[in-house]
Design a protein around this motif. Structure first.
Motif, PDB file in Angstrom:
ATOM      1  N   TRP A 103       0.830  -1.210   0.000  1.00 17.30           N
ATOM      2  CA  TRP A 103       0.000   0.000   0.000  1.00 17.30           C
ATOM      3  C   TRP A 103       0.866   1.263   0.000  1.00 17.30           C
ATOM      4  CZ3 TRP A 103      -4.966   0.198  -1.050  1.00 17.30           C
ATOM      5  CH2 TRP A 103      -5.755  -0.942  -0.856  1.00 17.30           C
ATOM      6  N   SER A 104       0.394   2.293  -0.671  1.00 15.20           N
ATOM      7  CA  SER A 104       1.026   3.612  -0.661  1.00 15.20           C
ATOM      8  C   SER A 104      -0.062   4.674  -0.737  1.00 15.20           C
ATOM      9  CB  SER A 104       2.010   3.767  -1.823  1.00 15.20           C
ATOM     10  OG  SER A 104       1.361   3.555  -3.063  1.00 15.20           O
ATOM     11  N   SER A 133      -1.098   9.063  -1.438  1.00 14.33           N
ATOM     12  CA  SER A 133      -0.749  10.331  -2.088  1.00 14.33           C
ATOM     13  C   SER A 133      -1.712  11.406  -1.624  1.00 14.33           C
ATOM     14  CB  SER A 133      -0.828  10.199  -3.607  1.00 14.33           C
ATOM     15  OG  SER A 133      -0.669  11.464  -4.242  1.00 14.33           O
ATOM     16  N   TYR A 153       3.245   8.877  -4.878  1.00 11.92           N
ATOM     17  CA  TYR A 153       2.823   8.007  -3.791  1.00 11.92           C
ATOM     18  C   TYR A 153       3.982   7.712  -2.835  1.00 11.92           C
ATOM     19  CZ  TYR A 153      -1.704   7.096  -5.940  1.00 11.92           C
ATOM     20  OH  TYR A 153      -2.967   7.229  -6.445  1.00 11.92           O
ATOM     21  N   THR A 154       3.625   7.642  -1.543  1.00 11.21           N
ATOM     22  CA  THR A 154       4.577   7.294  -0.492  1.00 11.21           C
ATOM     23  C   THR A 154       4.181   5.959   0.109  1.00 11.21           C
ATOM     24  OG1 THR A 154       4.901   9.639   0.027  1.00 11.21           O
ATOM     25  CG2 THR A 154       5.571   8.029   1.707  1.00 11.21           C
ATOM     26  N   PRO A 155       5.091   4.999   0.208  1.00  5.61           N
ATOM     27  CA  PRO A 155       4.735   3.684   0.750  1.00  5.61           C
ATOM     28  C   PRO A 155       4.260   3.760   2.197  1.00  5.61           C
ATOM     29  CG  PRO A 155       6.839   3.606  -0.408  1.00  5.61           C
ATOM     30  CD  PRO A 155       6.489   5.059  -0.261  1.00  5.61           C
ATOM     31  N   TRP A 184      -5.356   6.143  -1.833  1.00  2.00           N
ATOM     32  CA  TRP A 184      -4.572   4.937  -1.568  1.00  2.00           C
ATOM     33  C   TRP A 184      -4.496   4.074  -2.832  1.00  2.00           C
ATOM     34  CZ3 TRP A 184      -3.460   2.710   3.614  1.00  2.00           C
ATOM     35  CH2 TRP A 184      -3.690   3.621   4.649  1.00  2.00           C
TER      36      TRP A 184
END
Length: 480
Positions: free
Chosen positions: A436-437, A439, A451-453, A477
């Motif tokens: 999952w990440s 933004s 996106y950030t993990p 997500w």
């Protein structure tokens, strides 16, 4: 007039580039204008005209005289269109039961055709209570016209306005004819605004009801429809219509706005198959309490039951694949919704503001649209089946009683604010925690989101996952 405008614009554009140096001088009182003359264009009944004028090729100004003393504007030069001038082109058409006497007319300038009415309609004449046909036109007490194929009759309305209980016959024999033909349809606007009607009986041969056929018939309290198609606004704004029964003579197809704003309606009963329910078909039926829809319908139309504020219970068939946008929007009493096993898509705002505490989403559901369950503030738990792959923007936004949620293994995308303002959220179970990440790019952003993990350990424990989801409440997500 249009050609004149285009000519003026073209001339202005043509000289603009070469006149830049002269424009400042031309704007002063000492300018020597270079004028082009344009003759007057006569107004007609089809369009306006204009007065004669002169235009400076250097500065583009307009003048009413060749000495450029009287400046004007395009608007002041325009002249309005004239009225048609009609002449009679026929002998007098005698008045009939349904239409007044008139002459055919034609404009002497443009050829537009019209009618010049000189008397009113005569009205139907039934010479006794037992008379079956009008003595003037031969029509029956209920108006009929032959269908295009000549094989059946279509009801056109009431010829005898004293009738309050309308009984449509299953077949009709025209005056002077020996053969009876079936009556199969109610025509467009046949009984529209006829408030004196208190009851209508339709035979099973009638399988088509036209647009506006019974619109605003405020004397009607109930209707039994054999089946078939019900046109746009066929029974809309019948303010005293309480009960509708659909028979099984033919599969039912309900057009847009067919029963819109029937605020006394409490009961709908389907005895046979239903193929279609159109846009706003039962919108604002604020007294409607319960509806059970049989198949083989595949889609509930947009806003079909919008603002049915007394609707408490809904049962939908297994054939249904799509619940349309705003289908049950603002149904503020809806506490029970049984969704069929074939459902694949729930569209935007479909159940906005519905107060059910729980709802079972069937395995096989794939997509839930933006704000689909927004402001369902009594909803306490939700399980997203493994078949769901995508959640739109704000799906459970403002579900303030939502405590538990399960995210199925098939979900790979969740829009912004899916659980935003879910102030009671305590437990979120992710069946898949890895990959999952998030933004912070908004739903309407035109920029490619970054996106950030999300650490999978933050999603393994349901309580911790709920905190993580709440922390990223406004984010979108995705899962890789």
């Amino acid at each position: 007039m249009k050609g004149y405008r285009l000519l003026a614009l073209a001339l202005s554009a043509a000289v603009a580039a070469g006149a830049a140096a002269s424009l400042a001088a031309c704007s002063s009182d000492s300018c020597r204008h270079e004028l082009t003359y344009y003759p007057a264009v006569e107004a007609t009944c089809q369009g306006g005209g204009c007065l004669e004028y002169w235009q400076c090729d250097l500065c583009g100004k307009y003048f009413t005289d060749e000495k450029a003393r009287n400046e004007t504007t395009l608007g002041d030069l325009e002249t309005p269109a004239t009225n048609h001038s009609y002449k009679r082109t026929s002998d007098l058409h005698a008045a009939t039961c349904s239409e007044g006497g008139y002459y055919d007319t034609e404009c002497i300038y443009c050829g537009t055709q019209s009618r010049d009415y000189v008397s009113g309609a005569l009205g139907h004449l039934f010479e006794s209570d037992d008379a079956e046909y009008c003595s003037r036109c031969g029509q029956g007490r209920i108006g009929m016209t032959l269908s295009e194929d000549g094989g059946s009759y279509i009801v056109t309305g009431l010829n005898d306005t004293t009738i309050t209980d309308v009984a449509i016959p299953s077949e009709y024999t025209a005056q002077g004819e020996d053969t009876a033909l079936p009556v199969t349809a109610i025509g467009d606007e046949a009984f529209m605004n006829v408030n004196t009607i208190t009851s209508v009986s339709l035979p099973e041969t009638v399988t088509s009801i036209g647009n506006y056929a019974f619109h605003a018939c405020n004397g009607l309290t109930e209707i039994s429809i054999p089946g078939g198609s019900v046109g746009s606004r066929a029974f809309s704004e019948c303010k005293n219509l309480k009960s509708v029964i659909f028979g099984d003579a033919a599969p039912v197809s309900i057009g847009q706005l067919a029963f819109y704003y029937d605020q006394a309606m409490t009961d709908i009963d389907f005895e046979g198959e239903v193929e279609a329910i159109g846009t706003n078909a039962f919108g604002y039926c604020t007294a409607l309490e319960c509806v059970s829809i049989p198949g083989p319908i595949s889609e509930i139309g947009e806003s079909a039951f919008d603002k049915c504020t007394s609707l408490a219970e809904v049962s939908l068939p297994d054939s249904l694949e799509t619940i349309g946008e705003r289908a049950f929007y603002g149904c503020s009493s809806l506490t029970s919704a049984a969704l069929g096993s074939g459902l694949k898509t729930i569209e935007t705002y479909a159940f906005y503001g519905c107060p059910f505490q729980s709802i079972t989403l069937p395995e096989g559901l794939e997509t839930i649209g933006d704000d689909a369950f927004m402001d369902c503030n009594a909803l306490e738990s939700i399980i997203l089946p493994d078949s769901v792959t995508e959640l739109g923007f704000g799906v459970f936004y403002l579900c303030t009683s939502l405590k538990e949620a399960t995210i199925g293994s098939g979900v790979i995308s969740m829009g912004n604010s899916v659980f935003f303002a879910c102030s009671s959220l305590e437990s979120v179970t992710f069946k898949v925690t890895a990959g999952w990440s998030v933004s912070d790019a908004m739903w309407n952003s035109t920029v490619e989101p970054v996106y950030t993990p999300v650490d999978s350990s933050m999603l393994e424990d349901p309580a911790t996952a709920a905190e993580t989801v709440s922390g990223y409440a406004e984010y979108r997500w995705q899962r890789s």
